[in-house]
Design a protein around this motif. Structure first.
Motif, short mmCIF file in Angstrom:
data_model
loop_
_atom_site.label_atom_id
_atom_site.label_comp_id
_atom_site.label_asym_id
_atom_site.label_seq_id
_atom_site.Cartn_x
_atom_site.Cartn_y
_atom_site.Cartn_z
N ARG A 3 52.36 43.26 32.77
CA ARG A 3 52.87 42.53 34.39
C ARG A 3 54.14 41.70 34.71
N PHE A 19 50.36 41.04 43.11
CA PHE A 19 49.29 40.82 42.61
C PHE A 19 48.04 41.62 43.39
N GLY A 20 48.61 43.19 43.58
CA GLY A 20 47.28 43.55 43.93
C GLY A 20 47.68 43.67 45.92
N ARG A 49 40.25 40.28 35.74
CA ARG A 49 40.39 40.94 36.79
C ARG A 49 40.64 39.77 38.11
N GLN A 52 44.38 39.27 37.94
CA GLN A 52 45.04 39.58 38.97
C GLN A 52 44.68 39.33 40.46
N ARG A 79 48.80 38.16 30.53
CA ARG A 79 48.09 38.76 31.70
C ARG A 79 48.92 37.24 32.77
N GLU A 349 41.70 51.87 42.78
CA GLU A 349 43.61 51.11 42.63
C GLU A 349 44.35 50.82 41.39
N GLN A 352 47.95 50.10 42.80
CA GLN A 352 48.36 48.91 43.07
C GLN A 352 47.85 47.33 41.83
N TYR A 353 47.29 48.13 40.55
CA TYR A 353 47.14 47.33 39.91
C TYR A 353 47.19 48.21 38.45
N GLU A 355 48.37 47.66 35.32
CA GLU A 355 48.27 47.62 33.88
C GLU A 355 45.35 47.79 33.99
N ASP A 356 45.19 48.49 34.75
CA ASP A 356 44.57 49.02 34.91
C ASP A 356 43.92 49.79 34.08
N ARG A 371 36.90 43.08 41.09
CA ARG A 371 38.05 41.65 41.93
C ARG A 371 37.17 41.28 43.13
#
Length: 450
Positions: A3, A19-20, A49, A52, A79, A349, A352-353, A355-356, A371
């Motif tokens: 993060r 943050f997305g 989530r 995020q 995070r 996504e 965009q994210y 860490e997923d 989300r």
């Protein structure tokens, strides 16, 4: 990429959104105070989530398993925006007294949902409550009554209502009448997900407070099927595969077709194949939820092949103009005669994210829906309106699944009266709407009856 690195790249002017793409814009500059009760698999998935998509401050974590609790605390420290490790608690009552959160996420085993939820509501928090909301019907009524009495927003974790491709299927296929007259809907799960085996009874591990974990449920000897994550093997803690998987698809169908309570519920099945396992939930079950002439028919099997390998868990809408199949992985519309078929896959996504991509045990295909569900919940908190999976909708879907299990056990169709919250002309079934609680825990009752 962790993060902090992600934020630094965004701050350096690169094209990555910090943050997305759908950051929640709060009306207040003060981050809402958030706590999590139940720090296992889905509790962490839900909380991370939320982190995020919104600037929140995690002020407390609670779990009766000290190992899970420590793992969750380390993840949150890494995070959340403040880089702080939140305080941890073994008992949810201590968390409520000492942290005073504004938002509480509840992801405990099902047999704890009612007591956790009502205490959190009475403490002044809005809730994100995992499904099913309860193990018996009266528990669900009590949570709903408490939420309404105290004016709290409660979003239930039936996130199919916030799944992008399913919203498209509802809006562009169902609502536009492309199926014509729908005569029946089939919902199903063919995953081999029922716990098997006969592990011996042993002493609970030192990291687990088994007395508090059991709480209001009957005290069973401990074995490795109980914890972690396999407690659904036992009806003492939940409602089996119907309570776990059927509720998602039944709730999705109700939302997509704007259905309320079923008028009747019938069910048959049992443990027909795997008779050796210690698990006491059904391995085979069919249930019919009748919505005024529209049957919604559930089936699960924990063995054999799925009817359609592309749709091992999903729903099929049969109309006189076409067929629609929906699942967490996509949807397919097949028209009769002229017209074009439509296929959609779930949208990830991961860019965009990022860490997923590395988060342990995360269902990556479900993360966008969580989300979206969190964003809908946050918007409802601002407006003090009803979220898309409001507690009343969660109660209807949960109670309907509980009735299916009762119908199978009793061997007869149950006719539900939503006005009275009772089963018509069936005293024995009505006595089963409220299960006994283990002392010293007290079963909640709806506030209007308290």
């Amino acid at each position: 990429m962790d993060r902090r690195t992600f934020l630094q790249l965004g701050a350096a002017g690169l094209s990555l959104p910090a943050f997305g793409p759908s950051l929640y814009a709060a009306a207040s500059d003060k981050p809402p105070r958030v706590a999590l009760i139940g720090c296992g698999w889905y509790g962490k998935a839900d909380l991370l989530r939320l982190i995020q998509v919104a600037p929140v401050e995690v002020v407390g974590l609670c779990d009766v398993d000290s190992t899970m609790l420590a793992e969750a605390a380390a993840l949150v420290k890494e995070r959340q925006r403040s880089d702080k490790a939140p305080p941890t608690f073994r008992d949810y009552r201590d968390l409520l007294k000492q942290t005073q959160p504004e938002i509480i996420l509840i992801a405990t085993p099902d047999h704890w949902h009612a007591l956790n939820a009502i205490a959190a509501i009475e403490a002044g928090a809005d809730l994100y409550l995992q499904k099913p909301i309860s193990v018996d019907v009266v528990e669900g009524e009590a949570i709903l009554a408490a939420a309404r009495k105290h004016g709290r927003v409660v979003q239930v974790g039936t996130q199919r209502r916030s799944t992008p491709h399913l919203i498209e299927a509802r809006d562009q296929i169902l609502k536009e009448g492309k199926l014509g007259k729908i005569g029946v809907v089939e919902i199903y799960c063919y995953y081999h997900m029922r716990a098997r085996g006969n592990p011996p009874d042993i002493a609970p591990p030192e990291n687990l407070d088994y007395e508090l974990w059991t709480g209001p449920a009957p005290m069973r000897p401990y074995n490795e099927l109980v914890h972690p994550r396999r407690w659904r093997a036992y009806m003492e803690y939940g409602n089996g595969i119907v309570g776990d998987m059927c509720i998602h698809m039944l709730d999705m169908v109700r939302w997509m077709m704007d259905l309320g309570w079923p008028s009747t519920v019938s069910s048959s099945g049992g443990i027909l194949v795997d008779k050796e396992s210690r698990s006491n939930i059904s391995d085979t079950q069919t249930a019919t939820f009748d919505f005024g002439g529209l049957p919604v028919i559930w089936q699960h099997r924990t063995y054999g092949h799925p009817a359609d390998p592309k749709y091992p868990w999903g729903a099929t809408f049969y109309g006189d103009k076409g067929t629609l199949k929906c699942s967490v992985m996509g949807y397919d519309f097949t028209p009769f005669g002229k017209g074009e078929a439509v296929h959609r896959d779930v949208v990830y996504e991961l860019e965009q994210y990022p860490e997923d991509q590395t988060e342990k045990d995360l269902e990556k295909h479900v993360a966008p829906a969580i989300r979206g569900h969190m964003l809908d919940f946050l918007k409802a908190r601002e407006s003090r309106g009803r979220p898309v999976a409001d507690i009343e909708q969660g109660h209807i879907s949960t109670a309907s699944c509980i009735l299916a299990n009762m119908a199978m056990e009793l061997g007869r169709t149950l006719a539900w009266d939503p006005a009275t919250g009772r089963i018509r002309n069936d005293d024995e079934a009505n006595r089963r709407l409220q299960r006994p609680y283990r002392e010293p825990w007290t079963h909640p009752v709806p506030a209007k009856n308290a």
